[in-house]
Design an enzyme around this catalytic site. Sequence first.
Site, PDB file in Angstrom:
ATOM      1  N   ARG A 225       0.845  -1.187   0.000  1.00 28.67           N
ATOM      2  CA  ARG A 225       0.000   0.000   0.000  1.00 28.67           C
ATOM      3  C   ARG A 225       0.887   1.247   0.000  1.00 28.67           C
ATOM      4  O   ARG A 225       1.510   1.572   1.004  1.00 28.67           O
ATOM      5  CB  ARG A 225      -0.942   0.038   1.204  1.00 28.67           C
ATOM      6  CG  ARG A 225      -1.802   1.304   1.227  1.00 28.67           C
ATOM      7  CD  ARG A 225      -3.077   1.175   2.041  1.00 28.67           C
ATOM      8  NE  ARG A 225      -2.850   1.160   3.473  1.00 28.67           N
ATOM      9  CZ  ARG A 225      -3.823   1.278   4.385  1.00 28.67           C
ATOM     10  NH1 ARG A 225      -5.083   1.434   3.983  1.00 28.67           N
ATOM     11  NH2 ARG A 225      -3.551   1.214   5.659  1.00 28.67           N
TER      12      ARG A 225
ATOM     13  N   ASP B 289      -4.339   2.778  13.719  1.00 24.16           N
ATOM     14  CA  ASP B 289      -3.532   3.464  12.719  1.00 24.16           C
ATOM     15  C   ASP B 289      -4.092   4.868  12.540  1.00 24.16           C
ATOM     16  O   ASP B 289      -4.922   5.323  13.337  1.00 24.16           O
ATOM     17  CB  ASP B 289      -3.429   2.676  11.416  1.00 24.16           C
ATOM     18  CG  ASP B 289      -4.752   2.582  10.655  1.00 24.16           C
ATOM     19  OD1 ASP B 289      -5.741   3.237  11.043  1.00 24.16           O
ATOM     20  OD2 ASP B 289      -4.797   1.854   9.645  1.00 24.16           O
TER      21      ASP B 289
END
Length: 540
Positions: free
Chosen positions: A174, A454
Amino acid sequence: MTLSAAKALPAAETSPGIAVTGALAPRFEEILTPEALAFAAALQRRFNPTRKALLERRAARQAAFDAGQLPDFLPETAAVRAADWTIAALPADLLDRRVEITGPVDRKMIVNALNSGAKVFMADFEDASSPTWANMIEGQINLKDRWAGAIDFTDATTGKAYALGPKPAVLIIRPRGWHLPEAHVRIDGEEMSGALFDFALYTFHNAKAALAQGSGPYFYLPKTESHLEARLWNDVFSFSEDALGLAHGTIKATVLIETLPAVFEMDEILFELKDHMAGLNLGRWDYIFSFIKRLGKNPRFLTPDRGRMVMSEAFLRAYCRLLVETCHRRNAFAMGGMAAQIPVKGDPQANAAAFAKVQADKEREAGLGCDGTWVAHPDLVPVARAVFDRLMPNANQRDAARAPANVTRDDLLEMHQGARTEAGLRENIRVGVQYIEAWLRGRGAVPLYNLMEDAATAEISRAQVWQWIHLKAALDDGRTVTGELFQALLDDEMAQLRAVLGAAVYDAGRFPEAIALFADMSLADTFEEFLTLPAYRLIA
């Protein structure tokens, strides 16, 4: 090429218009080769103008939302939605993705995740990583070592050896989103796109090695807002395949549907990337953040405590159902969302309760038709795996017959119900500040209160605080959320946190900066698109 560190690349290796201002640590030259940087510069020069125009388009759409317009399916692309088409065929190693584990790109995480028993590991340069220069380049070194068969290592502190097992998970990368820059690399005097930088270095160094080992250059694409942004990625992929001598369609991507505008353009996103498409993912935490961000000024969309916004209700339920139906109609994968729980050490009862929540969540996803799901910790892999093995005996559910979802725009905008409480406000403050503080110290995946957080959680936290203050939300005890109430609770939460952590630990951290950033963004008159943008200037 210029370097701020004492160590510099040989003058013969400099390239006009490319300036690297990040310090060179050991092995960085293996990644920042003249050839790799030239490839990155080619992508930047060709595609950055479009990237910037699309970011401006986001701002224009936000102005329309702020003025009362609501998102809807696009009339100009109705033909794409109505037509009968599917994505291109997928490689063999992407046909069974029942459990995917995610995490940052540090060496220990990579080895443990690849060995976890998950089908896929998403190595994350975005929300689970703090984008310090060292983190980004060391992550590229680690991934290059994975394909070179050199990822094994011994921890210098503990002496524990880490080695790649015989059946590692499939690796998907990612990169950073379109909005994030890489401040340490300038192309023709302009900061480079973080997305193009991450993509360019990984693809240049690893695409052919991955293909030679039966896999390929696979990506997760974050923060996409429109099919035009997906088209830009498709153009980047096609250009890169031509430049690197790869067959068209070699690069495969899964797009995270984690923004409110994107859910109304899922068919179009699949279509734009159809030669490179693998599927869509339910990026649920960022989706809640995006919902608040895009519609947060409208009193109709005043949110309850974030703990009340669950996947089985209201707009989140509709979003899940539409994503699965859309993907399967196009023969693409529909990937479930994150289980952020981590083991609760020392409390077997709490640990069992956490694992039971994960099991129930994964049963819901498998029942909806998802082809796999995400977990944040290796101990959750067998829990999720057992659910999908039981409820999804085949490699995926793309061919399973299901009743039409019949999801409408109103379904996608249905608000979650529930109270707004002081406890919810305090949780947002407590979690948001602690995450930002850890992020400023270089950590992007942070265990807080038995969850692996996150950047998405911090974004929800500060977005909801901003919305409640801006709309003068009423708490369940009758009080109005004001800047003064927020400041009082912030002061109290930080005093309690300092007592829990101890003065020495607290004072050695970066709490003053984190508190100031969280407070400034929560109290601002206008809503900042991403907290990681001003935060990045504190670490770049």
